[in-house]
Scaffold this active site. Structure first.
Site, short mmCIF file in Angstrom:
data_model
loop_
_atom_site.label_atom_id
_atom_site.label_comp_id
_atom_site.label_asym_id
_atom_site.label_seq_id
_atom_site.Cartn_x
_atom_site.Cartn_y
_atom_site.Cartn_z
N CYS A 1 23.76 -19.86 35.69
CA CYS A 1 24.38 -20.92 36.48
C CYS A 1 25.90 -20.76 36.52
O CYS A 1 26.50 -20.12 35.66
CB CYS A 1 24.01 -22.29 35.91
N ASP B 1 18.54 -30.10 28.69
CA ASP B 1 19.87 -29.65 28.29
C ASP B 1 20.36 -30.49 27.12
O ASP B 1 19.78 -31.54 26.79
CB ASP B 1 20.82 -29.83 29.48
#
Length: 231
Positions: free
Chosen positions: A9, A132
């Site tokens: 990412c 996360d």
């Protein structure tokens, strides 16, 4: 046994995308959040996304974006997945899925066991989940902070949708993270950077290689003579 899929990412340039594709990652993530050092303008994102070869899924990370912002992103940038990284409700996730006709990945922060019920709730509306580390109080970024959580919280747990592990992952700790959580997909951003927002091709290659090595090692263990293969 399926291999571990990797998402890189925070890509910013066609060169970043080329490095991710060369390494063999499955997902390329682009950030649309002004406070992030990885933030892209629409022209920058379009240029980077156009560099993705077939088979590399292009993911747009947004944070509590309204319809106008999402309309602009989807119109300008060729995408495969929308990643919602903010405080979007289950209803908002479902609305985004219906409005854009794209798979939606919902990111959820975890700090302790009390954060786990939300994962089940969102699994009813999202196509994928990204689990996360919950950002610390007062943090500017909702993700990409290079922080990990107690991976043991996820041990033995399963959800209704495919899920991805994120938060503080590096090539060095990936094997331990996967061993403790059972993750089959992983996401990294700061762990493959030489500076905030600057991707390092060598670190990208090392991270994807670590994922591949774990898969190869597991295949070797489960396919030894006399040992039945796992489904």
């Amino acid at each position: 046994m399926a291999g571990i899929q990797v998402k890189i990412c925070g890509l910013r340039t066609p060169a970043d995308v080329a490095a991710v594709a060369r390494a063999g990652a499955a997902y390329a993530g682009f950030v649309f959040f002004a406070k992030s050092p990885r933030n892209l303008t629409l022209p920058e994102a379009r240029l980077a996304a156009m560099a993705a070869p077939p088979g590399l899924a292009r993911v747009a990370l947004t944070v509590d974006a309204d319809n106008a912002a999402l309309d602009a992103i989807v119109e300008a940038v060729p995408l495969d997945i929308l990643q919602l990284q903010g405080h979007e409700s289950p209803g908002r996730v479902d609305e985004v899925r219906r409005r854009y006709g794209l798979p939606v990945m919902k990111a959820l922060g975890v700090a302790d066991e009390g954060d786990l019920p939300a994962i089940l709730e969102y699994s009813a509306v999202a196509d994928q989940l990204l689990i996360d580390a919950k950002p610390p109080r007062g943090a500017v970024l909702p993700g990409g902070n290079g922080l990990a959580f107690d991976w043991r919280l996820l041990a033995g747990r399963r959800w209704l949708r495919p899920w991805m592990l994120a938060g503080g992952l590096t090539a060095e700790n990936l094997a331990e993270a996967v061993r403790l959580t059972g993750a089959r997909q992983v996401d990294v951003s700061s762990g493959v950077e030489s500076a905030p927002g600057v991707k390092d091709p060598e670190r990208i290659a090392a991270f994807v290689a670590a994922a591949r090595h774990w898969k190869d090692r597991q295949d070797t263990r489960t396919n030894r003579p006399g040992t039945p293969s796992q489904p």
